[in-house]
Enzyme design. Structure first.
Site, mmCIF file in Angstrom:
data_model
loop_
_atom_site.group_PDB
_atom_site.id
_atom_site.type_symbol
_atom_site.label_atom_id
_atom_site.label_comp_id
_atom_site.label_asym_id
_atom_site.label_seq_id
_atom_site.Cartn_x
_atom_site.Cartn_y
_atom_site.Cartn_z
ATOM 1 N N LYS A 1 2.992 -11.053 -28.810
ATOM 2 C CA LYS A 1 3.036 -9.646 -28.398
ATOM 3 C C LYS A 1 3.084 -8.698 -29.612
ATOM 4 O O LYS A 1 3.392 -9.122 -30.735
ATOM 5 C CB LYS A 1 4.247 -9.447 -27.474
ATOM 6 C CG LYS A 1 4.104 -10.216 -26.144
ATOM 7 C CD LYS A 1 5.294 -9.949 -25.231
ATOM 8 C CE LYS A 1 5.112 -10.615 -23.874
ATOM 9 N NZ LYS A 1 6.241 -10.311 -22.966
ATOM 10 N N GLU B 1 -5.155 -16.203 -16.097
ATOM 11 C CA GLU B 1 -4.905 -15.534 -17.380
ATOM 12 C C GLU B 1 -5.876 -15.991 -18.473
ATOM 13 O O GLU B 1 -6.286 -15.196 -19.316
ATOM 14 C CB GLU B 1 -3.454 -15.767 -17.806
ATOM 15 C CG GLU B 1 -2.476 -15.020 -16.900
ATOM 16 C CD GLU B 1 -1.011 -15.255 -17.243
ATOM 17 O OE1 GLU B 1 -0.154 -14.673 -16.563
ATOM 18 O OE2 GLU B 1 -0.727 -16.008 -18.205
HETATM 19 N N1 UDP Z 1 10.157 -7.314 -18.951
HETATM 20 C C1 UDP Z 1 10.832 -6.133 -19.205
HETATM 21 N N2 UDP Z 1 12.018 -5.915 -18.551
HETATM 22 C C2 UDP Z 1 12.560 -6.810 -17.670
HETATM 23 C C3 UDP Z 1 11.854 -8.001 -17.418
HETATM 24 C C4 UDP Z 1 10.667 -8.225 -18.079
HETATM 25 O O1 UDP Z 1 10.380 -5.314 -19.981
HETATM 26 O O2 UDP Z 1 13.628 -6.553 -17.121
HETATM 27 C C5 UDP Z 1 8.869 -7.570 -19.655
HETATM 28 C C6 UDP Z 1 8.996 -8.654 -20.732
HETATM 29 O O3 UDP Z 1 8.157 -8.306 -21.837
HETATM 30 C C7 UDP Z 1 8.486 -9.869 -19.985
HETATM 31 C C8 UDP Z 1 7.367 -9.275 -19.126
HETATM 32 O O4 UDP Z 1 7.905 -8.016 -18.720
HETATM 33 O O5 UDP Z 1 8.046 -10.876 -20.862
HETATM 34 C C9 UDP Z 1 6.967 -10.078 -17.920
HETATM 35 O O6 UDP Z 1 8.141 -10.362 -17.159
HETATM 36 P P1 UDP Z 1 8.389 -11.793 -16.535
HETATM 37 O O7 UDP Z 1 9.497 -11.658 -15.561
HETATM 38 O O8 UDP Z 1 7.090 -12.352 -16.039
HETATM 39 O O9 UDP Z 1 8.943 -12.640 -17.776
HETATM 40 P P2 UDP Z 1 8.262 -13.816 -18.618
HETATM 41 O O10 UDP Z 1 7.395 -14.617 -17.689
HETATM 42 O O11 UDP Z 1 7.447 -13.154 -19.724
HETATM 43 O O12 UDP Z 1 9.405 -14.609 -19.181
#
Ligand code: UDP
Ligand code: MG
Length: 138
Positions: free
Chosen positions: A9, A126
């Site tokens: 990222k 994806e």
């Molecule tokens: N994210 C955020 N706030 C939250 C949860 C997630 O900004 O409370 C962002 C974070 O960058 C995360 C992305 O949104 O990686 C996608 O969320 P997901 O729940 O899919 O988490 P991941 O699969 O990336 O662990």
């Protein structure tokens, strides 16, 4: 053999961690089957994170993901999806296990250094979002 999508990222690219992250991927025995650096458009970020559009962090997440270039890779190997998620660590770096990328290199729950597909269906979607099949090697 399984494939998954990895994204370094913007915060991690900006701080010069792309090489360290790719090194950890290869050290884990995962293969890099495709690789590129791009600056996501707002439209691309919104479409990629479509699944989160009702979440309160959606707009902020799209803002962050377009704040600078990202490094995107397709990883392959046995159990690649789970292995990459394990290497990444929990979403919130503060809750991630010691030795994980997010624990070591993440800043906060949003700027958490890396993305990884969470299931075979999302991995297929994806990967196709960023790469054509002819770009996927070994
Ligand atoms: N994210 C955020 N706030 C939250 C949860 C997630 O900004 O409370 C962002 C974070 O960058 C995360 C992305 O949104 O990686 C996608 O969320 P997901 O729940 O899919 O988490 P991941 O699969 O990336 O662990
Ligand atoms: Mg996710």
């Amino acid at each position: 053999m399984e494939r998954t999508l990895a994204i370094v990222k913007p915060d991690a690219v900006e701080r010069g961690h792309s090489g360290e992250i790719l090194k950890r991927i290869e050290a884990q025995g995962l293969k890099i089957s495709a690789l590129k650096k791009i600056h996501l458009t707002r439209a691309q970020a919104e479409r990629f994170y479509d699944v989160h559009k009702e979440r309160p962090f959606y707009q902020s997440l799209c803002e962050y993901m377009t704040s600078g270039p990202v490094v995107i890779a397709v990883l392959s190997g046995e159990q690649a999806i789970t292995r990459w998620r394990t290497l990444m660590g929990a979403t919130d770096p503060a809750k991630a296990a010691p030795g994980t990328i997010r624990k070591d290199l993440g800043v906060d729950v949003q700027s958490n250094a890396v993305h990884g597909s969470d299931a075979p269906e999302t991995a297929a979607r994806e990967i196709a979002f960023f790469f054509s099949t002819t770009e996927l090697l070994t």
